[in-house]
Design a protein around this motif. Structure first.
Motif, PDB file in Angstrom:
ATOM      1  N   GLY A  68       0.796  -1.214   0.000  1.00  0.00           N
ATOM      2  CA  GLY A  68       0.000   0.000   0.000  1.00  0.00           C
ATOM      3  C   GLY A  68       0.825   1.259   0.000  1.00  0.00           C
ATOM      4  N   ILE A  69       0.112   2.388  -0.005  1.00  0.00           N
ATOM      5  CA  ILE A  69       0.718   3.719   0.003  1.00  0.00           C
ATOM      6  C   ILE A  69       0.097   4.512   1.143  1.00  0.00           C
ATOM      7  CG2 ILE A  69       1.156   5.821  -1.305  1.00  0.00           C
ATOM      8  CD1 ILE A  69       0.632   4.243  -3.866  1.00  0.00           C
ATOM      9  N   ASP A  70       0.942   5.041   2.016  1.00  0.00           N
ATOM     10  CA  ASP A  70       0.491   5.924   3.090  1.00  0.00           C
ATOM     11  C   ASP A  70       0.691   7.377   2.680  1.00  0.00           C
ATOM     12  OD1 ASP A  70      -0.469   4.277   5.150  1.00  0.00           O
ATOM     13  OD2 ASP A  70       1.559   3.737   5.725  1.00  0.00           O
ATOM     14  N   ASN A  71      -0.222   8.252   3.145  1.00  0.00           N
ATOM     15  CA  ASN A  71      -0.111   9.689   2.902  1.00  0.00           C
ATOM     16  C   ASN A  71       0.005   9.965   1.401  1.00  0.00           C
ATOM     17  OD1 ASN A  71       0.200  12.445   3.174  1.00  0.00           O
ATOM     18  ND2 ASN A  71       1.979  12.332   4.525  1.00  0.00           N
ATOM     19  N   ILE A  72      -1.029   9.568   0.684  1.00  0.00           N
ATOM     20  CA  ILE A  72      -1.025   9.627  -0.782  1.00  0.00           C
ATOM     21  C   ILE A  72      -0.722  11.028  -1.300  1.00  0.00           C
ATOM     22  CG2 ILE A  72      -2.470   9.338  -2.836  1.00  0.00           C
ATOM     23  CD1 ILE A  72      -4.015   7.188  -1.291  1.00  0.00           C
ATOM     24  N   PHE A  73      -1.225  12.071  -0.620  1.00  0.00           N
ATOM     25  CA  PHE A  73      -1.072  13.436  -1.121  1.00  0.00           C
ATOM     26  C   PHE A  73       0.141  14.150  -0.534  1.00  0.00           C
ATOM     27  CE2 PHE A  73      -5.673  12.450  -1.346  1.00  0.00           C
ATOM     28  CZ  PHE A  73      -5.783  12.442  -2.732  1.00  0.00           C
ATOM     29  N   ASN A  74       1.029  13.395   0.136  1.00  0.00           N
ATOM     30  CA  ASN A  74       2.354  13.874   0.532  1.00  0.00           C
ATOM     31  C   ASN A  74       2.304  15.101   1.445  1.00  0.00           C
ATOM     32  OD1 ASN A  74       5.179  13.648   0.512  1.00  0.00           O
ATOM     33  ND2 ASN A  74       5.368  15.185  -1.105  1.00  0.00           N
ATOM     34  N   TYR A  75       1.472  15.042   2.483  1.00  0.00           N
ATOM     35  CA  TYR A  75       1.423  16.145   3.438  1.00  0.00           C
ATOM     36  C   TYR A  75       2.556  15.990   4.451  1.00  0.00           C
ATOM     37  CZ  TYR A  75       0.098  19.137   7.283  1.00  0.00           C
ATOM     38  OH  TYR A  75       0.115  20.095   8.266  1.00  0.00           O
ATOM     39  N   VAL A  76       3.282  17.096   4.719  1.00  0.00           N
ATOM     40  CA  VAL A  76       4.370  17.101   5.689  1.00  0.00           C
ATOM     41  C   VAL A  76       4.239  18.350   6.563  1.00  0.00           C
ATOM     42  CG1 VAL A  76       6.862  17.098   6.058  1.00  0.00           C
ATOM     43  CG2 VAL A  76       5.900  15.878   4.097  1.00  0.00           C
ATOM     44  N   ASP A  77       4.300  18.168   7.867  1.00  0.00           N
ATOM     45  CA  ASP A  77       4.284  19.282   8.814  1.00  0.00           C
ATOM     46  C   ASP A  77       5.737  19.677   9.099  1.00  0.00           C
ATOM     47  OD1 ASP A  77       4.040  21.035  10.915  1.00  0.00           O
ATOM     48  OD2 ASP A  77       2.604  19.822  12.035  1.00  0.00           O
ATOM     49  N   ARG A  78       6.140  20.865   8.653  1.00  0.00           N
ATOM     50  CA  ARG A  78       7.528  21.312   8.783  1.00  0.00           C
ATOM     51  C   ARG A  78       7.699  22.344   9.894  1.00  0.00           C
ATOM     52  NH1 ARG A  78       9.997  18.679   4.854  1.00  0.00           N
ATOM     53  NH2 ARG A  78       8.902  18.300   2.873  1.00  0.00           N
ATOM     54  N   THR A  79       6.886  22.245  10.930  1.00  0.00           N
ATOM     55  CA  THR A  79       7.033  23.116  12.098  1.00  0.00           C
ATOM     56  C   THR A  79       8.421  22.927  12.712  1.00  0.00           C
ATOM     57  OG1 THR A  79       4.667  22.981  12.552  1.00  0.00           O
ATOM     58  CG2 THR A  79       6.101  23.646  14.378  1.00  0.00           C
ATOM     59  N   PRO A  80       9.128  24.007  13.079  1.00  0.00           N
ATOM     60  CA  PRO A  80      10.485  23.869  13.650  1.00  0.00           C
ATOM     61  C   PRO A  80      10.497  23.020  14.913  1.00  0.00           C
ATOM     62  CG  PRO A  80      10.065  26.143  13.012  1.00  0.00           C
ATOM     63  CD  PRO A  80       8.765  25.418  12.872  1.00  0.00           C
ATOM     64  N   HIS A  81      11.650  22.389  15.163  1.00  0.00           N
ATOM     65  CA  HIS A  81      11.830  21.578  16.364  1.00  0.00           C
ATOM     66  C   HIS A  81      11.579  22.416  17.617  1.00  0.00           C
ATOM     67  CE1 HIS A  81      13.496  18.401  13.936  1.00  0.00           C
ATOM     68  NE2 HIS A  81      14.437  19.204  13.467  1.00  0.00           N
ATOM     69  N   GLY A  82      10.997  21.788  18.607  1.00  0.00           N
ATOM     70  CA  GLY A  82      10.715  22.467  19.859  1.00  0.00           C
ATOM     71  C   GLY A  82       9.290  22.962  19.970  1.00  0.00           C
ATOM     72  N   LEU A  83       8.576  23.007  18.839  1.00  0.00           N
ATOM     73  CA  LEU A  83       7.167  23.376  18.842  1.00  0.00           C
ATOM     74  C   LEU A  83       6.316  22.140  18.550  1.00  0.00           C
ATOM     75  CD1 LEU A  83       7.336  26.746  16.854  1.00  0.00           C
ATOM     76  CD2 LEU A  83       7.437  26.384  19.336  1.00  0.00           C
ATOM     77  N   HIS A  84       5.029  22.239  18.834  1.00  0.00           N
ATOM     78  CA  HIS A  84       4.147  21.082  18.676  1.00  0.00           C
ATOM     79  C   HIS A  84       3.807  20.836  17.210  1.00  0.00           C
ATOM     80  CE1 HIS A  84       3.570  20.319  22.903  1.00  0.00           C
ATOM     81  NE2 HIS A  84       3.306  21.602  23.113  1.00  0.00           N
ATOM     82  N   LEU A  85       3.726  19.548  16.857  1.00  0.00           N
ATOM     83  CA  LEU A  85       3.376  19.123  15.511  1.00  0.00           C
ATOM     84  C   LEU A  85       1.944  18.599  15.486  1.00  0.00           C
ATOM     85  CD1 LEU A  85       6.614  17.086  14.670  1.00  0.00           C
ATOM     86  CD2 LEU A  85       6.046  19.369  13.849  1.00  0.00           C
ATOM     87  N   GLY A  86       1.288  18.768  14.345  1.00  0.00           N
ATOM     88  CA  GLY A  86       0.007  18.109  14.147  1.00  0.00           C
ATOM     89  C   GLY A  86       0.199  16.641  13.858  1.00  0.00           C
ATOM     90  N   THR A  87       1.205  16.324  13.038  1.00  0.00           N
ATOM     91  CA  THR A  87       1.520  14.946  12.685  1.00  0.00           C
ATOM     92  C   THR A  87       3.007  14.857  12.366  1.00  0.00           C
ATOM     93  OG1 THR A  87       1.131  13.163  11.074  1.00  0.00           O
ATOM     94  CG2 THR A  87       0.830  15.406  10.292  1.00  0.00           C
ATOM     95  N   THR A  88       3.617  13.707  12.610  1.00  0.00           N
ATOM     96  CA  THR A  88       5.048  13.514  12.341  1.00  0.00           C
ATOM     97  C   THR A  88       5.301  12.791  11.026  1.00  0.00           C
ATOM     98  OG1 THR A  88       5.039  11.422  13.576  1.00  0.00           O
ATOM     99  CG2 THR A  88       5.599  13.439  14.799  1.00  0.00           C
ATOM    100  N   THR A  89       4.285  12.560  10.210  1.00  0.00           N
ATOM    101  CA  THR A  89       4.472  11.815   8.970  1.00  0.00           C
ATOM    102  C   THR A  89       5.556  12.445   8.097  1.00  0.00           C
ATOM    103  OG1 THR A  89       3.417  11.095   6.902  1.00  0.00           O
ATOM    104  CG2 THR A  89       2.586  13.096   7.914  1.00  0.00           C
ATOM    105  N   PRO A  90       6.417  11.631   7.440  1.00  0.00           N
ATOM    106  CA  PRO A  90       7.452  12.183   6.567  1.00  0.00           C
ATOM    107  C   PRO A  90       6.965  12.488   5.162  1.00  0.00           C
ATOM    108  CG  PRO A  90       7.668   9.804   6.664  1.00  0.00           C
ATOM    109  CD  PRO A  90       6.536  10.166   7.605  1.00  0.00           C
ATOM    110  N   GLY A  91       5.701  12.236   4.875  1.00  0.00           N
ATOM    111  CA  GLY A  91       5.192  12.394   3.518  1.00  0.00           C
ATOM    112  C   GLY A  91       4.773  11.045   2.968  1.00  0.00           C
ATOM    113  N   THR A  92       4.691  10.954   1.658  1.00  0.00           N
ATOM    114  CA  THR A  92       4.255   9.712   1.021  1.00  0.00           C
ATOM    115  C   THR A  92       5.252   8.588   1.282  1.00  0.00           C
ATOM    116  OG1 THR A  92       3.123  10.948  -0.718  1.00  0.00           O
ATOM    117  CG2 THR A  92       3.636   8.638  -1.164  1.00  0.00           C
TER     118      THR A  92
END
Length: 713
Positions: free
Chosen positions: A657-681
């Motif tokens: 299978g394929i995860d995160n088909i539309f390649n969403y990445v949260d690039r919030t700087p380190h030390g702040l909260h993330l919505g998701t840690t996914t690396p993309g597709t």
């Protein structure tokens, strides 16, 4: 919000496609699931007195999740996770890890990493189903069950003779998941040996540090979003059937995990001179004694007495990768600075838990089922660098009773009461009352229950330093009060043909909720301020009160080949906290709250021949912004997944299978909260091989085993 609306619209379109694509009438078998978690006794899912959500074996197999975090967040909207080195920050209906009790076959999971459960202890390839009960369940399960209970029920390997199985999965970023099982069943004796390994090379979504947290302007940080890590586990489960009425078991496991952290170049910001290593072990034993008669077919309704004794260890260490001058401690007291060299290991905490549980379930006149039991729990913590005296202990005893009354058919009432005594906080009664009204295919359920949770040894005694974007000092608090809650829940479940719809509302008020609060530096112990000169001091304190309330909606449509479904969760939280610096009462949020979360899926399964079966699934999950008191909010997101499964005969299965088909990445700087840690597709593929050599089971023997297995949980 626009993206969220678009995602919800797409969800509705997928549901419509799934609902009308197949016109054959085939009653969904999910409502015939037998569940045990809500009352501790056996019920069909559709008739369970306490609202219970089930993730079935069919759903697990089709989704092919790589971890329990992946499975729960992908298949139900009530959960959210934030991955970190200290494992998974779980949130369920607004409350975090420490308020959610996680069970494996009805026994408590022990793997606490700083208040966050290490869910890598659970092998996703050995799960038969997952039962979820929301709301305070302390009357039956004791502490930690204020938000709810997740019961992971493992597979029962019933075939006589020898069974071997292998699952090997590869994915992007060096993701490897390995599972091996060996089952032996000969007469009265059975054994199952399980091995699992998980590895990831990790990934970096951004090289920026949060500038607001430090004087440095860093754009070349070596910190990763998810660090490289490896863990493995070996476990053994033995059972012996002394007689048709008496069965005993023993099991044990060892577990090892290493987090590899890159060294940096900016002092005080992203320097890492040590890896994290976890060493777990467990030993358990117990048995069941069925009273009266000897027919195995009746085990689900017969009187039974069970005994479980568990000992579990969770140790957390620093393994140094560079020469480091750090604090030296004796009996929890700072003495001097001490050098560590590459390869040296330093214990951070060794938490050992002993549980003893004795329970009886008895059938009484007038359609009653009585459960009664005794629980004993002893916690032992050694943490030379983190506990003020180096060690801390805690013990708790409890008596509980529960009566299920079905005499008032179609009204079913369950009432329970637990008396808890804790060595530091005395006695506490926690009641629970649930009612279910059956009106044809409509089920109406209501629950009122209280929760109770004493402060952990960490919350009472910890003091430690976190050096990331500056020096943070974290403090325990021996003046903490025990937490208690009132939970109210109502739900309606309706089944018409192949369609099942559930609407559940809840209100959970937690009094004296314990949380980390930023306090003035002047209020911290003077010797610690002199020693560390922190930029921020945070201490565990009781809130005045905290409330979570919301609505969960679930829809499922199932035919012979098509399944379509979705869930939506609305959540709001409010809490009142006294601000000692401003000397005012402030209304705050509970960290990690998102107002809106949703999941949707459509699957299609078809047998092309007796030798080949194809399954295809599309899954989407989405969340609105997650709110935090400090370090920024987590962004909203949408993630979509395509999974396929290919079954060749009985013994071979390919999943891809394929995860995160539309390649969403949260690039919030380190030390702040993330919505998701996914690396993309990312992509994945796994191969399942199963070999069985033994006697073919008769239908009668299968029925006996199934009856036994339902009661084992």
């Amino acid at each position: 919000m626009m993206k969220l609306r678009q995602g919800l619209a797409f969800c509705l379109w997928l549901l419509a496609v799934g609902a009308w694509a197949q016109t054959d009438v085939w009653r969904a078998d999910s409502l015939q699931e037998v569940v045990v978690t809500g009352t501790g006794t056996q019920h069909l899912l559709k008739d369970a007195p306490v609202q219970t959500e089930v993730i079935s074996q069919r759903q697990l197999q089709q989704y092919a999740g790589k971890s329990i975090e992946d499975i729960l967040s992908g298949l139900t909207a009530s959960f959210d996770f934030s991955e970190s080195d200290m494992s998974s920050r779980l949130q369920m209906n607004g409350l975090g890890n420490s308020y959610v009790l996680i069970l494996i076959n009805g026994r408590r999971l022990h793997g606490d990493n700083g208040g966050e459960n290490d869910l890598s202890l659970i092998d996703p390839n050995n799960i038969e189903k997952i039962e979820i009960v929301k709301g305070a369940s302390s009357a039956l399960y004791g502490s930690d069950a204020i938000a709810g209970v997740i019961n992971i029920i493992t597979k029962k390997h019933k075939e006589q003779g020898l069974m071997l199985e292998n699952t090997t999965r590869f994915g992007s970023y060096g993701d490897i998941r390995q599972h091996n099982g060996l089952a032996l069943n000969y007469g009265k004796f059975s054994s199952y040996t399980n091995f699992q390994l998980q590895h990831s090379d990790g990934w970096q979504n951004t090289s920026e540090e949060a500038i607001s947290q430090t004087e440095y302007h860093i754009t070349d940080s070596r910190n990763k979003t998810v660090n490289r890590h490896t863990n493995w586990q070996v476990s053994e489960h033995l059972t012996y059937q002394f007689s048709p009425n008496i069965e005993v078991y023993a099991d044990g496991s060892i577990y090892w995990k290493r987090i590899y952290r890159p060294c940096g170049h900016h002092p005080g910001v992203d320097v890492k001179t040590y890896d994290l290593q976890y060493d777990n072990a467990s030993i358990s034993a117990g048995g069941k004694w069925y009273l009266g008669g000897s027919k195995k077919e009746d085990r689900g309704t017969r009187d039974v007495i069970t005994l479980d004794v568990d000992w579990k260890k969770h140790a957390y260490n620093y393994v140094y990768t560079d020469t480091t001058l750090t604090d030296g401690y004796v009996n929890g007291r700072f003495t001097n600075y001490f050098p560590y060299f590459p390869g040296d290991k330093e214990l951070q905490s060794d938490h050992r838990l002993t549980n003893v549980s004795l329970k009886g379930v008895f059938t009484l006149p007038y359609e009653q089922r009585l459960s009664a039991g005794f629980d004993y729990r002893y916690d032992w913590l050694k943490a030379p660098m983190r506990v003020t005296s180096g060690k801390a202990t805690d013990n708790t005893e409890a008596l509980y009773v529960q009566d299920e009354l079905a005499l008032l058919n179609p009204l079913h009432i369950t009432a329970g009461l637990r008396l808890t005594r804790n060595e530091g906080f005395g006695f506490r009664l926690t009641p629970k009352v649930s009612a279910m009204l059956k009106l044809g295919d409509l089920r109406l359920r209501a629950t009122w229950s209280q929760g109770y949770k004493t402060p952990t040894t960490k919350e009472l005694h910890y003091q430690y330093i976190k050096n990331m974007n500056g020096v943070y000092l974290y403090l325990g608090n021996t003046d903490l009060k025990a937490q208690h809650s009132n939970y109210f829940g109502m739900s309606a479940e309706y089944t018409i043909g192949n369609l099942t719809m559930t609407v559940a509302s809840y209100y959970n008020k937690v009094n004296d909720m314990i949380t980390l609060v930023t306090i003035p530096t002047k209020d911290a112990p003077g010797e610690l301020i002199t020693q560390y000169d922190p930029i921020r001091v945070r201490q565990y304190q009781n809130m005045e009160d905290a409330k979570t309330y919301g609505v969960d909606v679930t829809v499922r449509y199932q035919t012979k080949e098509w399944t379509a479904g979705g869930s939506y969760s609305y959540l709001d939280t409010k809490a009142h906290q006294y601000d000692s610096e401003d000397e005012t009462m402030k209304e705050v949020i509970i960290d990690g709250m998102a107002h809106h979360k949703a999941n949707v899926y459509v699957t299609w399964n078809h047998d092309f021949s007796r030798y080949y079966h194809l399954g295809i699934g599309i899954y989407g999950r989405m969340s609105s912004k997650r709110y935090y008191q400090i370090d920024g909010d987590g962004k909203g997101y949408q993630l979509w997944r395509l999974s396929t499964s290919h079954q060749f005969g009985k013994n071979y299965r390919l999943e891809a299978g394929i995860d995160n088909i539309f390649n969403y990445v949260d690039r919030t700087p380190h030390g702040l909260h993330l919505g998701t840690t996914t690396p993309g597709t990312t992509v994945y593929a796994s191969l399942v091989i199963r070999f069985n050599k033994g006697k073919k089971l008769t239908n009668k023997y299968k029925s006996n085993l199934n009856s036994r297995d339902n009661e084992e949980n």
